[in-house]
Design a protein around this motif. Structure first.
Motif, PDB file in Angstrom:
ATOM      1  N   HIS A  52       1.741  -4.336  -7.782  1.00 38.15           N
ATOM      2  CA  HIS A  52       2.035  -2.921  -7.993  1.00 38.15           C
ATOM      3  C   HIS A  52       2.997  -2.439  -6.900  1.00 38.15           C
ATOM      4  O   HIS A  52       2.784  -2.725  -5.713  1.00 38.15           O
ATOM      5  N   TYR A  54       3.374   0.341  -5.406  1.00 38.31           N
ATOM      6  CA  TYR A  54       2.781   1.150  -4.324  1.00 38.31           C
ATOM      7  C   TYR A  54       1.948   0.276  -3.375  1.00 38.31           C
ATOM      8  O   TYR A  54       1.765   0.617  -2.211  1.00 38.31           O
ATOM      9  N   ASP A  57       4.737  -1.385  -1.246  1.00 36.80           N
ATOM     10  CA  ASP A  57       5.222  -0.406  -0.277  1.00 36.80           C
ATOM     11  C   ASP A  57       4.235  -0.280   0.885  1.00 36.80           C
ATOM     12  O   ASP A  57       4.626  -0.242   2.055  1.00 36.80           O
ATOM     13  N   TRP A  58       2.939  -0.251   0.557  1.00 42.64           N
ATOM     14  CA  TRP A  58       1.909  -0.132   1.601  1.00 42.64           C
ATOM     15  C   TRP A  58       1.947  -1.357   2.519  1.00 42.64           C
ATOM     16  O   TRP A  58       1.879  -1.231   3.749  1.00 42.64           O
ATOM     17  N   ASP A  81      -1.620  -8.624  -7.805  1.00 45.92           N
ATOM     18  CA  ASP A  81      -1.959  -7.891  -6.575  1.00 45.92           C
ATOM     19  C   ASP A  81      -2.769  -8.779  -5.630  1.00 45.92           C
ATOM     20  O   ASP A  81      -2.562  -8.753  -4.406  1.00 45.92           O
ATOM     21  N   CYS A 138      -7.069  -0.654  -8.135  1.00 37.21           N
ATOM     22  CA  CYS A 138      -5.847  -0.153  -8.753  1.00 37.21           C
ATOM     23  C   CYS A 138      -6.042   0.011 -10.264  1.00 37.21           C
ATOM     24  O   CYS A 138      -6.201  -0.991 -10.978  1.00 37.21           O
ATOM     25  N   ILE A 169      -5.264   3.112  -5.880  1.00 42.61           N
ATOM     26  CA  ILE A 169      -4.092   3.608  -6.616  1.00 42.61           C
ATOM     27  C   ILE A 169      -4.588   4.052  -7.982  1.00 42.61           C
ATOM     28  O   ILE A 169      -5.203   3.269  -8.718  1.00 42.61           O
ATOM     29  N   LEU A 205      -0.863   9.665  -0.430  1.00 41.73           N
ATOM     30  CA  LEU A 205       0.493   9.916  -0.927  1.00 41.73           C
ATOM     31  C   LEU A 205       0.403  10.248  -2.411  1.00 41.73           C
ATOM     32  O   LEU A 205      -0.379   9.629  -3.144  1.00 41.73           O
ATOM     33  N   PHE A 207       2.538  10.602  -6.010  1.00 40.55           N
ATOM     34  CA  PHE A 207       3.762  10.153  -6.687  1.00 40.55           C
ATOM     35  C   PHE A 207       3.856  10.851  -8.041  1.00 40.55           C
ATOM     36  O   PHE A 207       2.942  10.724  -8.853  1.00 40.55           O
ATOM     37  N   GLU A 209       5.736  10.961 -11.476  1.00 41.53           N
ATOM     38  CA  GLU A 209       6.658  10.217 -12.342  1.00 41.53           C
ATOM     39  C   GLU A 209       6.971  11.145 -13.502  1.00 41.53           C
ATOM     40  O   GLU A 209       6.325  11.111 -14.548  1.00 41.53           O
ATOM     41  N   GLN A 216       0.341  10.167  -9.820  1.00 41.30           N
ATOM     42  CA  GLN A 216      -0.504   9.109  -9.268  1.00 41.30           C
ATOM     43  C   GLN A 216      -0.698   9.355  -7.779  1.00 41.30           C
ATOM     44  O   GLN A 216       0.132  10.011  -7.143  1.00 41.30           O
ATOM     45  N   ARG A 218      -1.867   7.300  -4.008  1.00 42.24           N
ATOM     46  CA  ARG A 218      -2.296   6.113  -3.260  1.00 42.24           C
ATOM     47  C   ARG A 218      -3.055   6.644  -2.057  1.00 42.24           C
ATOM     48  O   ARG A 218      -2.484   7.342  -1.218  1.00 42.24           O
TER      49      ARG A 218
END
Ligand SMILES: C[S@@+](CC[C@H](N)C(=O)[O-])C[C@H]1O[C@@H](n2cnc3c(N)ncnc32)[C@H](O)[C@@H]1O
Length: 225
Positions: A52, A54, A57-58, A81, A138, A169, A205, A207, A209, A216, A218
């Motif tokens: 995923h 996110y 990114d983490w 993941d 997730c 997530i 955080l 997000f 979309e 969403q 995280r």
């Protein structure tokens, strides 16, 4: 879940889920979907065949200490993941209720260090209780209906070790009204339940979309020692 899926697949999933929920077996339809896919990942709405973004990114921004840290991936689906966490050095256990999904992970990643197991989030093995330094959840809670939400949240939190963290997530919704799922995004009061069962929010955080009208989050939680 269901991002940019063909309408007929979305409709089929809703039908499967609706029958399972009516029978009070909200997790039963996943095995049916994985089996009927017959190895075709295009028939699994959430399969991206990549970690995923996110989570990626983490991992990039937090550079977590992973050596000898035990990680648990909940509802691991096709395993991407779990593999990303193992690649970073975590000792990963990944589970799913669907035996076909677990066999698929083992087939996709034959040399993996991840321990892939079949297990039910609503009946987790007692030895997993507060046993994991890093727990990754997730898009599974949102895939289960509201009548099991408290139990699901308690189970997710229960596996986090003292001092350990949960990375969540999920889609979220802006009202407490029951959404027409699946997915069933989480509300503010449902997110609060993680704190009621012993976790503290460390980072959140959001997000948006907008093209999909999806919100969403995280969130990283920690269980204090
Ligand atoms: C929407 S998919 C998400 C998969 C993966 N986490 C992802 O983000 O790609 C939900 C997953 O949870 C699994 N699942 C559903 N109910 C479960 C349960 N009670 N225990 C464990 N896994 C479950 C399903 O088989 C499916 O793989």
């Amino acid at each position: 879940m269901f991002e940019q899926q063909p309408e007929d697949l979305r409709f089929y999933v809703k039908q499967l889920a609706s029958v399972a929920v009516q029978k009070s077996e909200p997790s039963a339809w996943f095995e049916v979907l994985y089996t009927e896919a017959k190895g075709d990942t295009a028939k699994i709405p959430w399969a991206k065949l990549a970690p995923h973004p996110y989570l990626q990114d983490w991992l990039t921004n937090h550079q977590p200490f992973a050596s000898r840290q035990k990680a648990l991936v909940i509802g691991c689906g096709l395993g991407d993941d779990a593999e990303a966490l193992a690649y970073r050095g975590f000792e990963v256990t990944a589970f799913d209720i669907s035996p076909t999904a677990i066999a698929w992970c083992q087939e996709r990643f034959p040399d993996s260090t991840v321990s892939y197991v079949v297990a039910d989030l609503l009946a987790i093995p007692s030895q997993w209780h507060q046993a994991f330094d890093k727990v990754f959840e997730c898009r599974n809670i949102q895939a289960l209906p509201l009548n099991v939400r408290s139990s699901v949240i308690s189970s997710v939190a229960a596996v986090v070790a003292p001092g350990g963290t949960l990375l969540l997530i999920t889609r979220v919704r802006d009202t407490e009204a029951e959404p027409d799922g699946p997915p069933w995004p989480l509300s503010e009061s449902e997110l609060k339940q993680f704190e009621n069962v012993g976790l503290q929010q460390v980072e959140k955080l959001v997000f948006l979309e907008s093209e999909l009208d999806v919100k969403q989050v995280r969130i990283e939680y920690q269980r204090h020692t």
